[in-house]
Design an enzyme around this catalytic site. Structure first.
Site, PDB file in Angstrom:
ATOM      1  CD  GLU A  54      -2.826   1.280   2.367  1.00  0.00           C
ATOM      2  OE1 GLU A  54      -2.729   0.506   3.326  1.00  0.00           O
ATOM      3  OE2 GLU A  54      -3.786   2.059   2.202  1.00  0.00           O
ATOM      4  CB  CYS A 253      -7.499   2.778   4.109  1.00  0.00           C
ATOM      5  SG  CYS A 253      -7.924   1.884   5.592  1.00  0.00           S
ATOM      6  CG  ASN A 384      -8.762  -2.497   2.424  1.00  0.00           C
ATOM      7  OD1 ASN A 384      -8.013  -3.462   2.463  1.00  0.00           O
ATOM      8  ND2 ASN A 384      -8.725  -1.518   3.316  1.00  0.00           N
ATOM      9  CD  GLU A 385      -9.412  -2.578   7.615  1.00  0.00           C
ATOM     10  OE1 GLU A 385      -8.421  -3.160   8.031  1.00  0.00           O
ATOM     11  OE2 GLU A 385      -9.567  -1.348   7.735  1.00  0.00           O
TER      12      GLU A 385
HETATM   13  O1  AHR Z   1      -2.137  -1.360   6.933  1.00  0.00           O
HETATM   14  C1  AHR Z   1      -2.637  -0.113   7.270  1.00  0.00           C
HETATM   15  C2  AHR Z   1      -4.143  -0.053   7.181  1.00  0.00           C
HETATM   16  O2  AHR Z   1      -4.719  -0.909   8.112  1.00  0.00           O
HETATM   17  C3  AHR Z   1      -4.723  -0.511   5.883  1.00  0.00           C
HETATM   18  O3  AHR Z   1      -4.712   0.470   4.930  1.00  0.00           O
HETATM   19  C4  AHR Z   1      -6.115  -0.880   6.240  1.00  0.00           C
HETATM   20  O4  AHR Z   1      -6.656  -1.847   5.393  1.00  0.00           O
HETATM   21  C5  AHR Z   1      -6.004  -1.317   7.683  1.00  0.00           C
HETATM   22  O5  AHR Z   1      -6.938  -0.710   8.473  1.00  0.00           O
END
Ligand code: AHR
Length: 664
Positions: A54, A253, A384-385
């Site tokens: 990322e 994120c 993603n999350e």
């Molecule tokens: O790894 C950092 C962040 O942690 C990532 O962007 C996210 O997916 C998670 O909350």
């Protein structure tokens, strides 16, 4: 005084004998690891140990992306951010040696701005860029400069580049003759006379009048595979050395955006580099304790480059796309269900971009960028999350559309940001019901949690959805605390936990530590697997844990037990075992999280192994120990040959990989 030598010798001998027979080390009986190599419990997925990438902590711009000029195309919110004009006063346009002002192109385009430099007195005017926390250059390395210029008004005849160290010493220089006329690309290069971590690029001119400039760029020639627009070689090498099974990109994120308009849109990251529309980096002001207002995404590393990187390092590409929900820790903005089509189409088009024939529209874009062969995409992540019913509703639409057109593509879904609790329970239940193929789980927890959860997957349904442990890292203080360290206690706890991942390789098919990289002077989130500055980089102890697991992944999972039980923390020991068909080895990973050394023995059933084994050891007596730029290998693997016939010793606080050759 008369010394009684006899008494001294007697006492020494006796105490020696005492320690020989009564030391706690010797008193402890060896733990026998019973390994059944006659049966394969499951095949270990080639994707088992991978990389989560990322653009956080300057991982891409200012890091992996080898571009040395910050805000090269004047597209930051403040178009001259990163540029200095020491002899100019913005408030008196004509009265100084000169001044650069941002101008918008007359036609609407993705590269919005250029600068117009007005030179009144060429002997006094300077434009300076200090890169990303300085420009890192290495002695005797070659650097390539390029820029776009339009030279229609005035009589500016030459542009001069000087690379200066912090004391103002010239490390390299070059001049370029400017021709008259509309936009044109110019190139030059020079060799750095010395190494500097914080050099700056000074630009001056000959002549007078106005000149328009854009895309002022400087790269080392010696990028990974010597590619133009390339990546930092040392950083890619660290990734390649992990032998990663997959490369997940672009996040995190960053995929989601704070709002939907600010989400990662892969289509805007392919094609000519100068046309990729810049976006601020959502990590820039996420944490008030680590503000980084000059953090933007140039997309110099875009989706083509990610696919190419995955190919270079032998990793399966795993792109993650927005599912139509912005980061739920920020706005959580939702695209209405009846407006989801463009998002789904992005996913379908991405599959075509990666795998499509060169005569398909997106396959042609890939081919035009220099890769007519497909990238062999097999996995795609939806969201993603995310969490909650809004995610499940959107996931279903993506799932149906992708499976309809590309039934062989495996879809990765997500269970939210936490490894337990309401969001997690709901997500897992729903996704399992739908028959989701792979579910991504995230855990940023304490070292104790990692040690105590080494049995996490033992109770998972063997016939249910497969698991992607997509983001995990032990936090020495607390999640997102700036005090978190990549210390040995955390790495050791992760290793203990990873034996649990490996023991459950029938369920867990992909795993990755997160985040991956951080610039020592520009990070937002710690801990991170790899740290770097403008010149060097190093793997943390956590990196070496990942590396020794991945490079000893094996092909077949074997059952390992001690006194009839899985080894998950008894006597501070954790173990997993695999067979590697290609090297004909039984590979046993044993982690000792305790402060005392331990004796173990191997009892291997089903194959004959030799007396000798290779032992890879990662250890430190100090749980707070870390690696650093100065001591990059403070904790790093050592390899030795051991005789395993009579058993072996495990050092306190150690991760051990034993490789036993199969003889029959
Ligand atoms: O790894 C950092 C962040 O942690 C990532 O962007 C996210 O997916 C998670 O909350």
């Amino acid at each position: 005084m008369k010394i009684n030598y006899f008494n001294i010798i007697k006492t020494t001998l006796l105490s020696g004998l005492f320690f020989c027979f009564y030391s706690p080390l010797q008193a402890q009986s060896a733990t026998t690891l019973d390994i059944d190599a006659s049966k394969t419990v499951a095949e270990i997925a080639p994707t088992m140990y991978g990389i989560f990438f990322e653009d956080i902590n300057f991982a891409a711009d200012g890091g992996l992306y080898a571009e040395l000029i910050k805000n090269r195309s004047f597209e930051f919110d403040w178009p001259l951010m990163g540029w200095e004009q020491p002899n100019s006063d913005r408030h008196s346009y004509n009265k100084n040696s000169g001044i650069a002002v941002p101008v918008q192109y007359s036609q609407e385009q993705t590269n919005h701005n250029f600068i117009r430099v007005k030179i009144n007195d060429a002997s006094g005017y300077k434009l300076i860029n200090k890169g990303f926390r300085g420009i890192g250059v290495h002695e005797n390395e070659n650097y390539r400069l390029s820029f776009l210029a339009s030279n229609s008004a005035g009589s500016v005849t030459q542009i001069h580049f000087k690379l200066l160290d912090e004391a103002g010493k010239v490390l390299g220089s070059s001049s370029v003759d400017l021709t008259k006329g509309d936009w044109k690309k110019y190139r030059t290069e020079f060799t750095a006379k010395a190494t500097s971590k914080k050099a700056s690029l000074e630009i001056t001119f000959s002549g007078q009048g106005e000149i328009d400039l854009d895309m002022i760029s400087m790269f080392p020639e010696n990028t990974w595979k010597k590619r133009e627009n390339g990546m930092r070689k040392d950083l890619v090498q660290l990734l390649a050395d992990m032998a990663p099974g997959f490369l997940r990109f672009p996040g995190g994120c960053i995929v989601e955006g704070r709002t939907l308009a600010e989400r990662y849109q892969w289509k805007k990251t392919v094609g000519p580099v100068a046309d990729r529309e810049i976006l601020f980096n959502r990590w820039n002001t996420e944490f008030s304790h680590r503000p980084t207002p000059d953090y933007f995404q140039s997309f110099g590393i875009g989706f083509f480059e990610y696919f190419q990187l995955a190919e270079d390092i032998g990793a399966t590409p795993l792109p993650i796309l927005s599912c139509g929900i912005a980061c739920q820790f920020n706005t959580g903005e939702l695209v209405p269900m009846d407006q989801l089509d463009p998002y789904v189409q992005d996913a379908l088009d991405l599959i075509e971009f990666a795998n499509g024939d060169v005569d398909t529209p997106w396959g042609k874009v890939r081919a035009d960028m220099g890769h007519p062969e497909p990238f062999n995409l097999k996995y795609i992540g939806v969201g993603n999350e995310q969490w909650g019913p809004d995610y499940i509703a959107r996931y279903k639409v993506f799932n149906d559309a992708i499976k309809d057109q590309y039934p062989d593509i495996v879809i990765v879904s997500g269970s939210g940001p936490f490894p337990d609790g309401d969001y997690f329970e709901y997500g897992m239940e729903q996704l399992t019901q739908i028959g989701a193929e792979i579910i991504d789980e995230h855990y940023y927890k304490s070292p104790e949690w990692f040690r105590e959860n080494a049995d996490r997957y033992d109770s998972y349904d063997r016939n249910g959805s497969k698991i992607f442990a997509g983001e995990y890292a032990a936090q020495s203080v607390a999640i997102a605390s700036p005090e978190n360290e990549n210390n040995w206690e955390c790495a050791l706890a992760e290793a203990a936990f990873m034996t649990g991942l490996e023991r459950n390789a029938d369920v867990v098919q992909l795993t990755s530590y997160a985040p991956l990289m951080a610039h020592t002077e520009a990070w937002q989130w710690t801990p991170d697997l790899i740290w770097f500055d403008n010149l060097s980089s190093y793997g943390t102890p956590n990196y070496y844990v990942q590396q020794i697991f991945a490079t000893n992944r094996g092909s077949d999972l074997l059952k390992v037990s001690a006194r009839g039980e899985k080894l998950i923390g008894q006597n501070d020991l954790y173990a997993s075992a695999v067979k590697d068909e290609s090297t004909s080895e039984v590979i046993v990973k044993v982690v000792n999280t305790g402060a005392s050394s331990k004796s173990i023995k191997f009892n291997i059933k089903g194959v004959k192994t030799g007396k000798k084994a290779e032992q890879i050891i990662l250890k430190s007596d100090d749980l707070t120990a870390v690696n650093s730029i100065e001591k990059p290998k403070n904790i790093s693997p050592e390899t030795t040959q051991v005789n395993v016939q009579k058993g072996v010793q495990l050092s306190p606080y150690s991760v051990n990989v034993f490789k036993l050759k199969i003889e029959n």
